[in-house]
Design an enzyme around this catalytic site. Structure first.
Site, PDB file in Angstrom:
ATOM      1  N   LYS A 223       0.792  -1.034  -0.381  1.00  0.00           N
ATOM      2  CA  LYS A 223       0.398  -0.108   0.199  1.00  0.00           C
ATOM      3  C   LYS A 223       0.739   0.786   0.295  1.00  0.00           C
ATOM      4  CE  LYS A 223      -4.360  -2.175   1.429  1.00  0.00           C
ATOM      5  NZ  LYS A 223      -5.373  -2.189   1.877  1.00  0.00           N
ATOM      6  N   ARG A 257      -4.491 -10.270   3.882  1.00  0.00           N
ATOM      7  CA  ARG A 257      -4.693  -9.852   2.994  1.00  0.00           C
ATOM      8  C   ARG A 257      -3.112  -9.912   1.949  1.00  0.00           C
ATOM      9  NH1 ARG A 257      -6.434  -6.339  -0.561  1.00  0.00           N
ATOM     10  NH2 ARG A 257      -8.540  -6.823  -1.878  1.00  0.00           N
TER      11      ARG A 257
HETATM   12  C1  9MG Z   1     -10.153  -4.918  -1.576  1.00  0.00           C
HETATM   13  N1  9MG Z   1      -9.507  -4.648  -0.221  1.00  0.00           N
HETATM   14  C2  9MG Z   1      -8.474  -3.450  -0.483  1.00  0.00           C
HETATM   15  N2  9MG Z   1      -7.435  -3.377   0.715  1.00  0.00           N
HETATM   16  C3  9MG Z   1      -7.825  -4.256   1.181  1.00  0.00           C
HETATM   17  C4  9MG Z   1      -8.153  -4.350   3.105  1.00  0.00           C
HETATM   18  O1  9MG Z   1      -6.984  -3.778   3.633  1.00  0.00           O
HETATM   19  N3  9MG Z   1      -9.006  -4.850   3.633  1.00  0.00           N
HETATM   20  C5  9MG Z   1      -9.733  -5.666   3.095  1.00  0.00           C
HETATM   21  N4  9MG Z   1     -10.778  -6.201   3.439  1.00  0.00           N
HETATM   22  N5  9MG Z   1     -10.382  -5.680   1.747  1.00  0.00           N
HETATM   23  C6  9MG Z   1      -9.354  -4.615   1.074  1.00  0.00           C
END
Ligand code: 9MG
Length: 279
Positions: A223, A257
């Site tokens: 990110k 994730r």
């Molecule tokens: C779809 N998406 C993009 N970033 C995310 C994040 O930090 N958490 C979750 N649950 N979905 C995300």
């Protein structure tokens, strides 16, 4: 603590679950355009499962700041063939990353088990009724604003307190809509209406959310706040992403994730091995 998602059930504590990201989009910030072909998306997801992913998150609409929304028809066209094929081929739960109740319902019919809802700040309960009707799992993500507006001027008096209050209020509303607490995972929504400082405050304060007795999911993979802090391009953010993931797990997160499944699984197993010496 148990998390239920249709036929799947996870009892925590257990080793950290790694959720692999499969973006079936032309414009996602990191892997946009790589997996638009359903066969490529399915092959990528299968590889992630081989590498240790225990959930696969399929999305057909970019959620990066300022992204243009897509129509329901286009989102369905992108994700449904992938979920249908994947549901026949992998044994792990498939999560649908969508803000649209109709897409969630179709994805669940096609074989998904979890709804990953970055728009959990929604005002109506249509999405939650889909989750209640189907017994799906639900990832309740905190976002200030919408993907189009969220990074214009993120503003909090106390980000950790406001996100905590949001979770408490959403758990109540979800319950009112027929979604049991055991179907819900909480996610502070790193980058969703947050400055670099807000993201760092939420990582520092992550442990405070464990009192809600729900699994915590964290998405930091590649990110922009990592890029802003370290001056790293999107392709150079793996180490920064792993540092955040290890920190988060030590602070109580149970699901990470990520785009980089093999590396994240290794980092998780190492963190858990060190931590096991302390318990
Ligand atoms: C779809 N998406 C993009 N970033 C995310 C994040 O930090 N958490 C979750 N649950 N979905 C995300």
């Amino acid at each position: 603590m148990t998390f239920r998602a249709r036929q799947f059930s996870f009892a925590f504590p257990q080793p950290t679950l790694v959720m692999g990201i499969v973006n079936v989009t032309p414009d996602s910030f990191s892997d946009g355009g790589h997996f638009l072909d359903p066969a490529a998306a399915v092959a990528h997801a299968e590889k992630q499962v081989e590498q240790g992913a225990e959930i696969i998150d399929v999305g057909g609409e970019s959620t990066r700041p300022g992204a243009q929304g897509v129509s329901e028809a286009e989102e369905l066209r992108r994700v449904i063939p992938v979920i249908e094929r994947l549901a026949d081929r992998v044994k792990v739960p498939i999560s649908i990353d969508t803000m649209k109740p109709a897409v969630a319902r179709a994805a669940l019919q096609a074989g998904a088990s979890i709804v990953n809802d970055i728009a959990a700040n929604r005002t109506d309960d249509a999405m939650w009724r889909v989750v209640a009707d189907t017994g799906a799992g639900y990832v309740c993500v905190h976002m200030q604003g919408t993907p189009q507006t969220m990074q214009l001027n993120p503003n909090y008096a106390d980000a950790v307190k406001e996100v905590g209050d949001f979770f408490v209020e959403r758990l109540r509303r979800l319950n009112d809509s027929g979604v049991g607490a055991d179907q819900v995972v909480l996610d502070v929504g790193i980058g969703f209406g947050k400055t670099v400082e807000h993201n760092l405050q939420l990582l520092t304060g992550l442990r405070s959310f464990t009192k809600l007795q729900r699994p915590l999911l964290l998405g930091v993979s590649r990110k922009s706040f990592i890029g802003k802090l370290l001056g790293a391009d999107v392709a150079e953010r793996l180490a920064g992403s792993l540092a955040c993931a290890c920190w988060a797990v030590r602070a109580g997160a149970q699901i990470i994730r990520t785009h980089d499944v093999a590396e994240t699984v290794q980092a998780m197993r190492m963190t858990e091995a060190i931590w096991a010496q302390e318990k």
